[in-house]
Design a protein around this motif. Sequence first.
Motif, PDB file in Angstrom:
ATOM      1  N   ARG A  84      75.680 -16.933  -0.666  1.00 41.61           N
ATOM      2  CA  ARG A  84      76.858 -16.475   0.068  1.00 41.61           C
ATOM      3  C   ARG A  84      76.182 -15.868   1.399  1.00 41.61           C
ATOM      4  N   GLN A  85      74.993 -14.959   1.439  1.00 38.96           N
ATOM      5  CA  GLN A  85      74.651 -14.281   2.433  1.00 38.96           C
ATOM      6  C   GLN A  85      73.652 -15.213   3.301  1.00 38.96           C
ATOM      7  N   TRP A  86      73.121 -16.315   2.580  1.00 39.83           N
ATOM      8  CA  TRP A  86      72.390 -17.276   3.247  1.00 39.83           C
ATOM      9  C   TRP A  86      73.293 -17.801   4.554  1.00 39.83           C
ATOM     10  N   HIS A  87      74.779 -18.193   3.861  1.00 43.65           N
ATOM     11  CA  HIS A  87      75.668 -18.823   4.651  1.00 43.65           C
ATOM     12  C   HIS A  87      76.242 -17.972   6.046  1.00 43.65           C
ATOM     13  N   GLU A  89      75.007 -14.514   6.798  1.00 42.75           N
ATOM     14  CA  GLU A  89      74.212 -13.467   7.411  1.00 42.75           C
ATOM     15  C   GLU A  89      72.640 -13.704   7.775  1.00 42.75           C
ATOM     16  N   ARG A  90      72.573 -14.984   7.618  1.00 43.09           N
ATOM     17  CA  ARG A  90      71.167 -15.575   7.705  1.00 43.09           C
ATOM     18  C   ARG A  90      70.560 -15.178   9.176  1.00 43.09           C
ATOM     19  N   PHE A 333      68.432 -10.248   4.927  1.00 41.74           N
ATOM     20  CA  PHE A 333      69.774 -10.386   5.695  1.00 41.74           C
ATOM     21  C   PHE A 333      69.950  -9.076   6.409  1.00 41.74           C
ATOM     22  N   HIS A 334      69.164  -8.101   6.462  1.00 48.28           N
ATOM     23  CA  HIS A 334      69.534  -6.934   7.472  1.00 48.28           C
ATOM     24  C   HIS A 334      69.327  -7.112   9.005  1.00 48.28           C
TER      25      HIS A 334
END
Length: 399
Positions: A84-87, A89-90, A333-334
């Motif tokens: 989900r983060q990849w999608h 917040e990348r 992702f930060h």
Amino acid sequence: MLDVVVSSALRRTAVAAAVASAVLAYPVNWVARSTRGLPRALGASQRRLRPVVAGSPQFADGKFHNTLPTPALKPANARDGLLRQWHEERHNGHPAGPVPLARPEIPAEAGELAVTWFGHASALLEIDGRRVLVDPVWGERVSPSPTLGPTRLHPVPVALEQLPPVDAVVISHDHYDHLDLPSIDALVHGSEAVFVVPLGIGQHLRDWDVPEERIVELDWDGDTTVAGLTFTCTEARHFSGRFFARDTTLWGSWVIAGPRHKVFFGGDTGYTPAFAGIGARFGPFDLTLLPIGAYNEAWRYIHMDPEEAVRAHGDLGGRVLLPIHWATFNLAFHRWAEPVQRVRAATERSDVQLVVPRPGQRIDVLDPPELEDWWSAVGSVSDRPADAAGRSGDLTPQA
């Protein structure tokens, strides 16, 4: 996903998806370009490594182990959360504007104690009149592929060939953002430096035509002397691997001690109580270089966050802290500026002396300048959502 942040299972999924997409979406010649030089970049095979590493107390059941249980990825839905983060917040790790570089002003003769940071974990140390280059990564992409993988967020401040001669090159571990084949090739042919590395990485270097007499491999607590400096390989909490095989070479931190000054180089590591033992045995340190970036709750055991880096600095008995492992590659992702903002706040609470040079800036550690906030003017692309798409250097899956 990236070697430095995810488990083998998640990486297999991401790499498979990336390769499948590439094959379907691009001509055959693009796929050929993406795999050019791949076997050599991957380094030594497990078969060639095994005889070199099998005698280490850290090696058992076919791989190296941390002292503490250290999962590369937290369980309990971590995989779904990362996808989900990849999608979503990348792109967070991109700077909102150009990263300001400094033209290195490196004297002809090495100083008493100075450091020039080039970005990420790459730095030139001057210790008691000698020079040491740590984790030199001058390549454009931290990946075995010339077309897949994270690219630079800022140019290199100076060509590797323009650096003055160095006495030693120190490597922390074999991930692509710390062990860079193009940089090793340049240093082999352009210098006489000795390569001081954790156990097993010497086999990568031999396969890359580094002369045997220029390689020193050490296990944890092993030491060697080069040009009057003592190098001790010390414990870190991380993992290794340049393809699907994991933990076939050792990872480490480094104590570099001259007659008058001591430096600790953390490389890449999660927080570990071993730092207190290293500080008691080898400290105090005039300078610590500790990683502050590419953190995430899912891989908290293998990457420190900024507050943990300040804690480790205290455990080590450090005087001046230089944060590394941020600014140059988008590996988590930060937000781009978040690590240095957090570490500054933590050092102010703990009364720790912090230096944050621009990439390429030389710092005299014995007379450090006042801290200048240059990163806030750059900002993070995630602070400007409309500008988030289409930037280079993203979290492209790498093998």
